[in-house]
Design a protein around this motif. Structure first.
Motif, mmCIF file in Angstrom:
data_model
loop_
_atom_site.group_PDB
_atom_site.id
_atom_site.type_symbol
_atom_site.label_atom_id
_atom_site.label_comp_id
_atom_site.label_asym_id
_atom_site.label_seq_id
_atom_site.Cartn_x
_atom_site.Cartn_y
_atom_site.Cartn_z
ATOM 1 N N LEU A 242 -1.676 43.826 22.086
ATOM 2 C CA LEU A 242 -1.284 45.071 22.760
ATOM 3 C C LEU A 242 -0.064 45.709 22.092
ATOM 4 N N ASN A 243 0.848 44.850 21.650
ATOM 5 C CA ASN A 243 2.037 45.374 20.966
ATOM 6 C C ASN A 243 1.649 46.080 19.661
ATOM 7 N N PHE A 244 0.743 45.417 18.893
ATOM 8 C CA PHE A 244 0.287 46.043 17.640
ATOM 9 C C PHE A 244 -0.370 47.397 17.947
ATOM 10 N N THR B 296 -0.106 49.394 20.701
ATOM 11 C CA THR B 296 0.799 50.449 21.190
ATOM 12 C C THR B 296 1.630 51.020 20.039
ATOM 13 N N ASN B 297 2.039 50.128 19.102
ATOM 14 C CA ASN B 297 2.779 50.632 17.929
ATOM 15 C C ASN B 297 1.875 51.522 17.066
ATOM 16 N N ALA B 298 0.606 51.100 16.913
ATOM 17 C CA ALA B 298 -0.338 51.885 16.093
ATOM 18 C C ALA B 298 -0.556 53.268 16.701
ATOM 19 N N ILE B 299 -0.374 53.377 18.020
ATOM 20 C CA ILE B 299 -0.500 54.700 18.656
ATOM 21 C C ILE B 299 0.846 55.445 18.580
ATOM 22 N N LYS B 300 1.951 54.682 18.933
ATOM 23 C CA LYS B 300 3.289 55.292 18.971
ATOM 24 C C LYS B 300 3.690 55.873 17.625
ATOM 25 N N TYR B 301 3.431 55.090 16.560
ATOM 26 C CA TYR B 301 3.905 55.504 15.227
ATOM 27 C C TYR B 301 2.767 56.129 14.403
ATOM 28 N N GLY C 160 -1.018 55.787 10.445
ATOM 29 C CA GLY C 160 0.239 56.402 10.900
ATOM 30 C C GLY C 160 1.211 56.765 9.802
ATOM 31 N N ILE C 161 2.500 56.781 10.204
ATOM 32 C CA ILE C 161 3.553 57.304 9.321
ATOM 33 C C ILE C 161 3.969 56.327 8.230
ATOM 34 N N GLY C 162 3.613 55.040 8.430
ATOM 35 C CA GLY C 162 4.031 54.038 7.445
ATOM 36 C C GLY C 162 5.504 53.685 7.596
ATOM 37 N N ILE C 163 5.939 52.687 6.837
ATOM 38 C CA ILE C 163 7.334 52.218 6.975
ATOM 39 C C ILE C 163 8.035 52.312 5.617
ATOM 40 N N PRO C 164 9.202 52.962 5.568
ATOM 41 C CA PRO C 164 9.919 53.042 4.278
ATOM 42 C C PRO C 164 10.318 51.636 3.795
ATOM 43 N N LEU D 164 14.016 45.242 8.495
ATOM 44 C CA LEU D 164 14.430 45.367 9.904
ATOM 45 C C LEU D 164 13.291 45.077 10.882
ATOM 46 N N LEU D 165 12.052 45.034 10.323
ATOM 47 C CA LEU D 165 10.877 45.005 11.200
ATOM 48 C C LEU D 165 10.885 43.907 12.249
ATOM 49 N N PHE D 166 11.170 42.670 11.799
ATOM 50 C CA PHE D 166 11.022 41.540 12.730
ATOM 51 C C PHE D 166 12.344 41.070 13.312
ATOM 52 N N PHE E 250 16.056 44.182 18.357
ATOM 53 C CA PHE E 250 16.773 45.419 18.673
ATOM 54 C C PHE E 250 16.922 46.370 17.489
ATOM 55 N N ASP E 251 16.272 46.047 16.336
ATOM 56 C CA ASP E 251 16.364 46.953 15.195
ATOM 57 C C ASP E 251 15.135 47.832 15.148
ATOM 58 N N ARG E 252 15.361 49.128 15.110
ATOM 59 C CA ARG E 252 14.244 50.063 15.018
ATOM 60 C C ARG E 252 14.350 50.734 13.651
ATOM 61 N N VAL E 253 13.199 50.915 13.010
ATOM 62 C CA VAL E 253 13.215 51.490 11.669
ATOM 63 C C VAL E 253 13.834 52.875 11.695
ATOM 64 N N ASP E 254 13.518 53.624 12.729
ATOM 65 C CA ASP E 254 14.068 54.972 12.825
ATOM 66 C C ASP E 254 14.622 55.177 14.234
ATOM 67 N N PRO E 255 15.858 54.692 14.463
ATOM 68 C CA PRO E 255 16.407 54.732 15.817
ATOM 69 C C PRO E 255 16.603 56.142 16.345
ATOM 70 N N GLY F 57 9.525 44.396 20.340
ATOM 71 C CA GLY F 57 8.103 44.023 20.295
ATOM 72 C C GLY F 57 7.758 43.106 19.131
ATOM 73 N N LEU F 58 8.015 43.541 17.878
ATOM 74 C CA LEU F 58 7.621 42.745 16.709
ATOM 75 C C LEU F 58 8.391 41.438 16.626
ATOM 76 N N PHE F 59 9.652 41.486 17.052
ATOM 77 C CA PHE F 59 10.462 40.271 17.041
ATOM 78 C C PHE F 59 9.814 39.217 17.945
ATOM 79 N N ILE F 60 9.395 39.663 19.150
ATOM 80 C CA ILE F 60 8.749 38.735 20.097
ATOM 81 C C ILE F 60 7.414 38.257 19.529
HETATM 82 P P1 ADP Z 1 9.773 49.264 19.230
HETATM 83 O O1 ADP Z 1 8.416 49.786 19.026
HETATM 84 O O2 ADP Z 1 10.110 48.995 20.637
HETATM 85 O O3 ADP Z 1 10.832 50.062 18.539
HETATM 86 P P2 ADP Z 1 8.935 47.029 17.623
HETATM 87 O O4 ADP Z 1 9.593 45.736 17.354
HETATM 88 O O5 ADP Z 1 7.547 46.969 18.146
HETATM 89 O O6 ADP Z 1 9.910 47.827 18.546
HETATM 90 O O7 ADP Z 1 8.912 47.837 16.277
HETATM 91 C C1 ADP Z 1 10.075 47.879 15.511
HETATM 92 C C2 ADP Z 1 10.072 49.115 14.621
HETATM 93 O O8 ADP Z 1 9.072 48.993 13.628
HETATM 94 C C3 ADP Z 1 9.723 50.350 15.352
HETATM 95 O O9 ADP Z 1 10.864 50.947 15.905
HETATM 96 C C4 ADP Z 1 9.092 51.226 14.295
HETATM 97 O O10 ADP Z 1 10.096 51.942 13.631
HETATM 98 C C5 ADP Z 1 8.487 50.235 13.325
HETATM 99 N N1 ADP Z 1 7.016 50.099 13.545
HETATM 100 C C6 ADP Z 1 6.367 49.178 14.270
HETATM 101 N N2 ADP Z 1 5.014 49.332 14.175
HETATM 102 C C7 ADP Z 1 4.807 50.381 13.352
HETATM 103 C C8 ADP Z 1 3.651 51.038 12.844
HETATM 104 N N3 ADP Z 1 2.409 50.636 13.198
HETATM 105 N N4 ADP Z 1 3.820 52.075 12.025
HETATM 106 C C9 ADP Z 1 5.041 52.493 11.680
HETATM 107 N N5 ADP Z 1 6.201 51.909 12.095
HETATM 108 C C10 ADP Z 1 6.099 50.886 12.942
#
Ligand code: ADP
Length: 426
Positions: free
Chosen positions: A322-324, A326-331, A358-362, A368-370, A373-378, A389-392
């Motif tokens: 579910l975390n994967f 929701t992230n796939a939808i959120k980002y 999605g947008i991909g990750i720089p 910072l991914l795992f 409390f670190d978000r790629v784009d706070p 989410g990813l840390f858990i």
């Molecule tokens: P959260 O979503 O609550 O910020 P997560 O640990 O799930 O925390 O994700 C950490 C960060 O990783 C996110 O803030 C986002 O920037 C990046 N991320 C996670 N999943 C994706 C994804 N599918 N595509 C792009 N960036 C992602």
């Protein structure tokens, strides 16, 4: 004047062939003969040699006899020392007496004896020379050895000095390196502390946003309902109730994440491992996924390549998938898509993945991914979340004996996956 002076003058005259004068001074010298026996013999010999030259043979014979007398009376006198000269004297006397045959024989003996003594002297000299030469060679050798030893000592000293200098240099370099490292560590620690502080500030800001948004929705819609807004419009009322329920669920999820985190840190999470089909979990969640995806008009597909089971805790795998998703939808971008699927790997594991468009990750943010409390784009306000989410997911996967990973391309999309051993069922 004394014996020595007269003898010396006599010797001079004899060398000048002035034999008469020489004989005269010999006579004067012999007046003092009793003062030095050796000089007496020398004077007598010189006289015996000179006198035949001036025809005084008898006197020469007397001198010669006197010499024998002295030598016989004094056994301490080495006769050999005088023998040669006496032979010459005898030869001269014999010659003067006309005894040529005898004179010749004596002269011959004299020369032989003289040559022999000369040879002896020469051989002694040669021996002395040889001894001296050997001694000097020995000294030279000792000096050479001493020089070599000195040089090797100097060399050793030089090596020692170079060694000591190198050690000092190394120590200095080591101290410098250590100082540099300490300074670097200090800088890093400072940076970490600053980052942590920054993360904490962002986390608190995020948390308050994450909690307040659903909470305000709950309060706002509940108060509206309380005030009777939409009381006679069932559809509107249901919509308000749905928003309240969704917000409650969001809050519940948030609190669950935080509780999970504290449980993990205390090592208190329990896992009930059993064979689980990931597709089953996905299907079960479709009612939750659909409305979420609908918000951004995101479509999804399922790859059913592998429908085997893996040994996991069902609820925890559910949480990860579910975390994967929701992230796939959120980002993701609006009108984007994602794919859920399972494939079998070479080492008899199952890879469960969610691949989005999605947008991909720089690249510089990947580290910072795992982390918690670190978000790629706070600064991103379009997506909600607190960076847990990813840390858990990583912690849960590791605890269940699995592996987690991702592949991303900026602007094109990201795939997150977990791998667990496949369970063969009979
Ligand atoms: P959260 O979503 O609550 O910020 P997560 O640990 O799930 O925390 O994700 C950490 C960060 O990783 C996110 O803030 C986002 O920037 C990046 N991320 C996670 N999943 C994706 C994804 N599918 N595509 C792009 N960036 C992602």
């Amino acid at each position: 004047m004394n014996l020595y002076s007269y003898y010396g003058i006599a010797m001079n005259y004899s060398q000048l062939n002035e034999y008469e004068k020489s004989a005269e001074y010999i006579e004067k010298a012999l007046v003092y003969a009793d003062t030095d026996m050796i000089f007496e013999i020398w004077s007598l010999q010189l006289g015996a040699l000179v006198l035949p030259e001036i025809g005084e043979v008898d006197k020469a014979v007397l001198y010669r006899e006197r010499i024998d007398q002295i030598i016989n009376q004094n056994p301490s006198i080495e006769e050999a020392f005088w023998v040669n000269m006496n032979l010459e004297i005898d030869a001269k006397i014999a010659f003067a007496q006309g005894k040529y045959q005898e004179a010749y024989q004596l002269l011959y003996d004299y020369h032989i004896a003289k040559t022999r003594s000369l040879m002896n002297a020469t051989s002694n000299d040669v021996q002395t020379l040889q001894t001296n030469f050997e001694a000097s060679m020995q000294i030279e050798r000792i000096q050479r050895e001493a020089n070599l030893e000195k040089q090797s000592l100097q060399f050793q000293q030089m090596i020692l000095i170079i060694f000591a200098i190198s050690i000092i240099l190394m120590l200095v370099i080591l101290v410098l390196i250590m100082q540099r490292r300490a300074a670097q560590k200090l800088r890093e620690s400072k940076q970490i502390a600053e980052d942590a502080n920054q993360s904490k500030t962002e986390f608190l800001a995020n948390m308050s946003h994450e909690i307040r948004t659903p909470l305000n929705a709950v309060i706002g819609y509940a108060e509206a309902l309380e005030m009777g807004v939409g009381a006679d419009d069932k559809e509107k009322r249901n919509e308000s109730l749905k928003i309240i329920a969704d917000s409650g669920r969001k809050l519940n999820n948030l609190i669950s994440d935080i509780l999970d985190l504290s449980k993990m840190e205390a090592g208190k999470i329990e896992f009930n491992l059993e064979p689980v089909c990931p597709h089953h979990i996905f299907s079960k969640n479709i009612p939750i996924i659909k409305p979420l995806a609908k918000q951004k008009n995101i479509s999804f597909t399922v790859n059913e390549e592998c429908k085997k089971k893996v040994l996991v805790d069902k609820n925890r795998l559910d949480q990860i998938i579910l975390n994967f998703i929701t992230n796939a939808i959120k980002y993701n971008k609006d009108n984007g898509s994602f794919e859920f699927g399972c494939v079998e790997t070479n080492n008899h594991h199952m890879r469960i993945y969610v691949k989005d468009s999605g947008i991909g990750i720089p690249q510089d943010k990947e580290k910072l991914l795992f982390t918690a409390f670190d978000r790629v784009d706070p600064s991103s306000i379009t997506s909600t979340g607190i960076g847990l989410g990813l840390f858990i997911c990583k912690k849960l996967t590791g605890s269940m004996g699995g592996k987690i990973g991702y592949k991303t391309e900026l602007g094109t999309g990201t795939t997150f996956w977990v791998e667990f051993p496949i369970v063969e069922e009979n």
